[in-house]
Write a protein that holds these residues in place. Structure first.
Motif, PDB file in Angstrom:
ATOM      1  N   HIS A  75       1.401 -67.615  72.544  1.00  0.00           N
ATOM      2  CA  HIS A  75       1.830 -66.229  72.776  1.00  0.00           C
ATOM      3  C   HIS A  75       2.493 -65.580  71.572  1.00  0.00           C
ATOM      4  O   HIS A  75       3.163 -64.549  71.710  1.00  0.00           O
ATOM      5  N   HIS A  97       1.043 -75.857  75.703  1.00  0.00           N
ATOM      6  CA  HIS A  97       1.777 -74.586  75.677  1.00  0.00           C
ATOM      7  C   HIS A  97       3.266 -74.862  75.472  1.00  0.00           C
ATOM      8  O   HIS A  97       3.925 -75.392  76.373  1.00  0.00           O
ATOM      9  N   CYS A 108       5.646 -69.223  69.934  1.00  0.00           N
ATOM     10  CA  CYS A 108       4.949 -69.931  71.018  1.00  0.00           C
ATOM     11  C   CYS A 108       3.528 -70.184  70.523  1.00  0.00           C
ATOM     12  O   CYS A 108       2.893 -69.273  69.977  1.00  0.00           O
ATOM     13  N   HIS A 152      10.426 -71.399  79.822  1.00  0.00           N
ATOM     14  CA  HIS A 152       9.114 -71.358  79.180  1.00  0.00           C
ATOM     15  C   HIS A 152       8.438 -72.703  79.401  1.00  0.00           C
ATOM     16  O   HIS A 152       9.101 -73.732  79.366  1.00  0.00           O
ATOM     17  N   HIS A 171       9.815 -65.430  76.416  1.00  0.00           N
ATOM     18  CA  HIS A 171       9.613 -65.833  75.018  1.00  0.00           C
ATOM     19  C   HIS A 171      10.702 -65.383  74.053  1.00  0.00           C
ATOM     20  O   HIS A 171      10.775 -65.880  72.937  1.00  0.00           O
TER      21      HIS A 171
END
Ligand code: FE
Length: 131
Positions: free
Chosen positions: A119, A52, A116, A46, A18
């Motif tokens: 996240h 996501h 993200c 990623h 990330h």
């Protein structure tokens, strides 16, 4: 009380997918354009799906000795595979890699942040010398 700065996570970008990776020359001459590239997932990719993905990347420049940063750029990524057929059904996914440039008469630090959708927020920085 929670503070937003406590939510910005950092780590080694070679181990944590990330972390925004900042690519820029370490040194440049006054008057020269400072070209920067910021990406997420350079070493460990990623996921980039409807569920996501990276939503945005921002870049700031903090000249040495100054208190306030200057926002240089903000990019939002808005294609994540959606279509009228549902999630992950289009063939279009924006990739979280961006380029920007700036000029600074002073040395300083590039600061980058990314988000993200599941996240949270991540940060990184890189020192730049202007001679
Ligand atoms: Fe993620």
């Amino acid at each position: 009380m929670a503070e937003i700065k406590e939510l910005f996570q950092s780590a080694d970008w070679k181990k944590e997918k990330h972390v925004p990776v900042i690519e820029a020359p370490e040194k440049l001459r006054k008057g020269e354009l400072l070209k920067i590239t910021v990406s997420v997932g350079k070493e460990i990719s990623h996921p980039n799906t409807t569920e996501h993905h990276i939503r945005w990347i921002e870049a700031y420049f903090l000249p040495d000795g100054e208190k306030f940063p200057y926002q240089v750029a903000r990019f939002e990524f808005t294609a994540h595979g959606e279509s009228t057929q549902g999630p992950n059904t289009s063939t279009v996914f924006t990739n979280p890699e961006v380029s920007a440039s700036l000029k600074s008469d002073k040395s300083g630090t590039i600061l980058a942040s990314s988000y993200c959708n599941i996240h949270g927020v991540w940060q990184n920085s890189k020192k730049i010398t202007v001679e």
